[in-house]
Write an enzyme that holds these catalytic residues in place. Structure first.
Site, PDB file in Angstrom:
ATOM      1  N   ASP A 409       0.824  -1.209   0.000  1.00 20.25           N
ATOM      2  CA  ASP A 409       0.000   0.000   0.000  1.00 20.25           C
ATOM      3  C   ASP A 409       0.864   1.268   0.000  1.00 20.25           C
ATOM      4  O   ASP A 409       1.546   1.571   0.976  1.00 20.25           O
ATOM      5  CB  ASP A 409      -0.901  -0.036   1.248  1.00 20.25           C
ATOM      6  CG  ASP A 409      -1.826   1.160   1.322  1.00 20.25           C
ATOM      7  OD1 ASP A 409      -1.949   1.889   0.320  1.00 20.25           O
ATOM      8  OD2 ASP A 409      -2.428   1.365   2.389  1.00 20.25           O
ATOM      9  N   GLY A 451      -5.340   3.474  -7.740  1.00 17.73           N
ATOM     10  CA  GLY A 451      -5.618   3.637  -9.176  1.00 17.73           C
ATOM     11  C   GLY A 451      -4.781   4.712  -9.851  1.00 17.73           C
ATOM     12  O   GLY A 451      -4.962   5.011 -11.023  1.00 17.73           O
ATOM     13  N   TRP A 452      -3.818   5.288  -9.106  1.00 17.07           N
ATOM     14  CA  TRP A 452      -3.027   6.395  -9.664  1.00 17.07           C
ATOM     15  C   TRP A 452      -2.317   5.971 -10.945  1.00 17.07           C
ATOM     16  O   TRP A 452      -1.866   4.829 -11.065  1.00 17.07           O
ATOM     17  CB  TRP A 452      -1.990   6.873  -8.656  1.00 17.07           C
ATOM     18  CG  TRP A 452      -2.611   7.543  -7.457  1.00 17.07           C
ATOM     19  CD1 TRP A 452      -3.928   7.885  -7.300  1.00 17.07           C
ATOM     20  CD2 TRP A 452      -1.945   7.927  -6.249  1.00 17.07           C
ATOM     21  NE1 TRP A 452      -4.121   8.455  -6.070  1.00 17.07           N
ATOM     22  CE2 TRP A 452      -2.930   8.501  -5.403  1.00 17.07           C
ATOM     23  CE3 TRP A 452      -0.631   7.850  -5.801  1.00 17.07           C
ATOM     24  CZ2 TRP A 452      -2.628   8.986  -4.131  1.00 17.07           C
ATOM     25  CZ3 TRP A 452      -0.326   8.338  -4.535  1.00 17.07           C
ATOM     26  CH2 TRP A 452      -1.320   8.901  -3.722  1.00 17.07           C
ATOM     27  N   ASP A 472     -10.498   4.461  -1.028  1.00 10.82           N
ATOM     28  CA  ASP A 472     -11.111   3.515  -0.086  1.00 10.82           C
ATOM     29  C   ASP A 472     -12.630   3.512  -0.166  1.00 10.82           C
ATOM     30  O   ASP A 472     -13.267   4.562  -0.277  1.00 10.82           O
ATOM     31  CB  ASP A 472     -10.701   3.876   1.346  1.00 10.82           C
ATOM     32  CG  ASP A 472      -9.245   3.544   1.603  1.00 10.82           C
ATOM     33  OD1 ASP A 472      -8.506   3.310   0.626  1.00 10.82           O
ATOM     34  OD2 ASP A 472      -8.855   3.524   2.779  1.00 10.82           O
TER      35      ASP A 472
HETATM   36  C1  GAL Z   1      -5.255   2.664   2.831  1.00  9.84           C
HETATM   37  C2  GAL Z   1      -5.806   1.503   2.024  1.00  9.84           C
HETATM   38  C3  GAL Z   1      -6.803   0.772   2.873  1.00  9.84           C
HETATM   39  C4  GAL Z   1      -6.144   0.301   4.150  1.00  9.84           C
HETATM   40  C5  GAL Z   1      -5.476   1.457   4.871  1.00  9.84           C
HETATM   41  C6  GAL Z   1      -4.660   0.989   6.048  1.00  9.84           C
HETATM   42  O1  GAL Z   1      -4.296   3.339   2.095  1.00  9.84           O
HETATM   43  O2  GAL Z   1      -6.381   1.976   0.848  1.00  9.84           O
HETATM   44  O3  GAL Z   1      -7.358  -0.312   2.155  1.00  9.84           O
HETATM   45  O4  GAL Z   1      -5.206  -0.688   3.837  1.00  9.84           O
HETATM   46  O5  GAL Z   1      -4.643   2.169   4.005  1.00  9.84           O
HETATM   47  O6  GAL Z   1      -4.022   2.034   6.691  1.00  9.84           O
END
Ligand code: GAL
Length: 656
Positions: A409, A451-452, A472
């Site tokens: 992530d 999706g960037w 999200d």
């Molecule tokens: C976001 C991600 C989420 C979750 C979260 C955790 O960036 O899109 O799905 O993983 O971080 O901090």
């Protein structure tokens, strides 16, 4: 605080029946003094005298002292009992979004009196001046203030500024929005064996193999697999196949499930080569329920419940830990004053996860697989350590701990990424791919960067198995539908081993923290969610604690004919062939030549949706099967038409 003024009312009725003056209370009530927590809000929370983001109410540069800030789709129900006279307000999109040209919401304000539309603002966009709303509401029993989405479905921050109701008699009261009752369509699985789950499984030569053959039906069940490649063994009572296959190739096997009532069999292909993740991953992820309140116990509880509830018998496999298993970033975790990595740079889990290896062992012995999460940056979104400069150690550690899935992530990588040009966007994903290639374990590689840079166009090239296509998700219609229905342009990039990921499921109990609530999606919206995610070949990651599944959510997640659409080995993603007046038709070609068709209604009233055979390139009379009910609807000559409930779906299979 209602603005009361006592006035004397004289009505003809009173004169004749009572022959005297009657005293009643009359006044005006500001909408912001009613219980705004009862407003159903598409995103965030509605607020009194503030916008949905908590700023002073402001429309086209003009600030308003009073009013209600909300977000489409929004419903505010108010009981009037026929005693109100007029509603007045100034409505518009709040400046907190419309200042930014790329973030201009578009909404429609509507006033509904006892189910009849009394007033509509027509579409309003960000940056537009407030419109005056003045509506005669005499005689109305229940007033509903609605904000619907306009042309697009993001940034719909909507204000009912200076809104008040004049009344004579009883003061208006906010009402709780009645929640539609869940209704179950999925038939209960029968007692005879029925094989479920994917029809194909990919593994790299020499890497550990774990696949659980699944079936519904009465236990005890005995499994057999004919034609297993050398190196694999089957446990006949659990269906777990383990071992390693050294020789690359396509192995056609026959899977058999037998209980005292009968026997089922089906072909199952084991593909030993360089491709894994040949069908979209199905499992659980900790984020949408627990977020940082996740711990070892909660992960085990969901894993155990996956088996105990019988979900595993429908092909659910992964148990994925999201953010917050590591220590807090810094040389030392500030909370405990201890290092975040060991002397060789390997990551150390935090106190909520005392032993990662023991945890994955537990998950594996259940016949399930384990997933983990980290960021390529110095920190994760929640400020825990990321892999930056420790990519090799992390890949090795994940393999050693026994993880089968990595969600990588972006988050803290923004701090070190440079210009965020294409090469910057790809760099961390290419690097981790290299590290994963160096370990002797198949680890599904899930890219998460919202999706960037149109990741769907290069996710495969950097070695991803799936890639998030959006920000999200949350448990509201505008979020779920906004994301799901925006996936039409990515269809061509999905195929076995490469999946678009519109984010995790928001059914059952969600909450992003220790306190959970039932998903705010209505039952029909949840049918839409699951149907659409199956048509989109999306990874299906349940975001609620499995040990807390209610009957409705269980029925949503255990419909094998619906799940088969998601797991179809051809791996073609549905394409949208029709999109007008809130009616959408999506079509997905299946391996056996049949078509899965989703007929969706995004309006807030029910309407008929039709699919013509020539629109989906089929000729002659076709059999239509209702997949949720698992029942044939009949043979249809040239088209199929059905009344679809508000925000609902009819998911069918069309075949010769
Ligand atoms: C976001 C991600 C989420 C979750 C979260 C955790 O960036 O899109 O799905 O993983 O971080 O901090």
């Amino acid at each position: 605080m209602a603005m009361h003024r006592r006035i004397y009312l004289l009505t003809a009725g009173m004169v004749f029946s009572m022959g005297a003056f009657a005293i009643a209370e009359a006044g005006s009530v500001w909408l912001d003094t009613l219980d705004v927590s009862l407003i159903q809000t598409g995103w965030g929370d509605s607020r009194a005298n503030r916008s949905v983001d908590g700023n002073p109410l402001s429309i086209q540069g003009k600030e308003f002292e009073r009013g209600v800030g909300t977000h489409a789709d929004s419903l505010f129900m108010i009981q009037l009992d026929g005693e109100a006279t007029e509603l007045s307000a100034l409505v518009g999109v709040d400046d907190e979004v419309s200042k930014d040209e790329t973030k201009r919401g578009s909404v429609v304000f509507k006033v509904i009196g006892d189910k009849k539309e009394l007033w509509s603002s027509e579409q309003m966009k960000g940056g537009q001046a407030a419109k005056e709303c003045r509506v005669d509401i005499k005689g109305i029993k229940v007033l509903t203030l609605v904000v619907e989405q306009g042309d697009d479905n993001t940034y719909d921050h909507a204000d009912w500024a200076m809104a008040k109701i004049d009344y004579a008699g009883k003061a208006p009261v906010a009402l709780e929005i009645p929640r539609p009752k869940p209704y179950i369509l999925t038939p209960k699985a029968g007692p005879r064996p029925r094989i479920t789950g994917p029809k194909v499984f990919g593994v790299r030569p020499g890497n550990p193999f774990l696949f659980t053959v699944t079936a519904t039906g009465e236990r005890p069940m005995k499994f057999d697999v004919q034609g297993l490649p050398e190196g694999l063994t089957l446990d006949a009572s659990s269906g777990q196949i383990r071992g390693t296959v050294r020789k690359a190739g396509e192995y056609k096997t026959t899977v058999i499930a037998e209980n005292k009532l009968g026997k089922a069999q089906r072909e199952f292909r084991i593909s030993v080569g360089d491709k894994i993740c040949l069908t979209p991953p199905m499992g659980w992820n900790s984020w949408n329920c627990w977020a940082c309140a996740v711990d070892d116990d909660k992960v085990r509880a969901s894993a155990k419940a996956m088996v105990d509830s019988g979900l595993i018998n429908h092909g659910w496999t992964y148990i994925n830990i999201d953010d917050c298993w590591m220590r807090k970033a810094g040389a030392q975790d500030p909370a405990i004053g201890e290092p975040v990595r060991d002397n060789d740079g390997y990551p150390i889990s935090n106190a909520r996860f005392p032993d990662m290896k023991k945890l994955t062992d537990y998950i594996h012995q259940l016949g399930l697989k384990a997933g983990v999460y980290i960021s390529p940056g110095p920190t994760t979104c929640q400020g825990y350590i990321g892999s930056w400069k420790f990519e090799r150690q992390d890949a090795q550690q994940f393999a050693e701990w026994g993880f089968d899935y990595l969600k990588y992530d972006w988050c803290g990588y923004s701090d070190v990424s440079g210009n965020e040009k294409m090469e910057d966007l790809q760099r961390p994903y290419i690097l981790m791919r290299k590290m994963l290639d160096e370990v002797d374990r198949d680890i599904v590689y899930s890219l998460c960067q919202y999706g960037w840079g149109d990741v769907w166009t290069w996710g495969e090239a950097v070695g991803g198995n799936c890639w998030r296509t959006t920000g999200d998700i949350t448990d509201s219609w505008s979020s779920m539908a906004g994301i799901g229905f925006a996936q039409a342009d990515h269809a061509q990039y999905a195929k076995p081993g490469c999946w678009n990921d519109p984010d995790m499921l928001v059914v059952g109990k969600v909450g992003w923290g220790p306190k959970l609530h039932d998903s705010r999606l209505t039952p029909d919206e949840q049918y839409t969610h699951i149907s659409l995610w199956c048509l989109l070949n999306s990874p299906l990651l349940i975001g609620c604690p499995i040990e807390q599944l209610d009957d409705f959510t269980y029925s949503l997640l255990t419909n094998d004919e619906v799940l088969d659409i998601n797991q179809d080995p051809l791996g073609q993603q549905a394409r949208r062939i029709y999109n007008e007046s809130g009616k959408q038709v999506w079509v997905k070609r299946l391996e056996d030549g049949a078509l899965a068709v989703g007929l969706f209604n995004t309006q807030s009233f029910s309407q008929a949706v039709t699919v013509g055979w020539k629109d989906i390139d089929v000729r002659g009379t076709q059999t239509v099967r209702d997949l949720w009910r698992q029942a044939d609807e009949g043979r249809f000559e040239s088209q199929y038409s059905v009344e679809v409930p508000a925000h609902g779906v009819k998911l069918i299979r069309v075949s010769k």
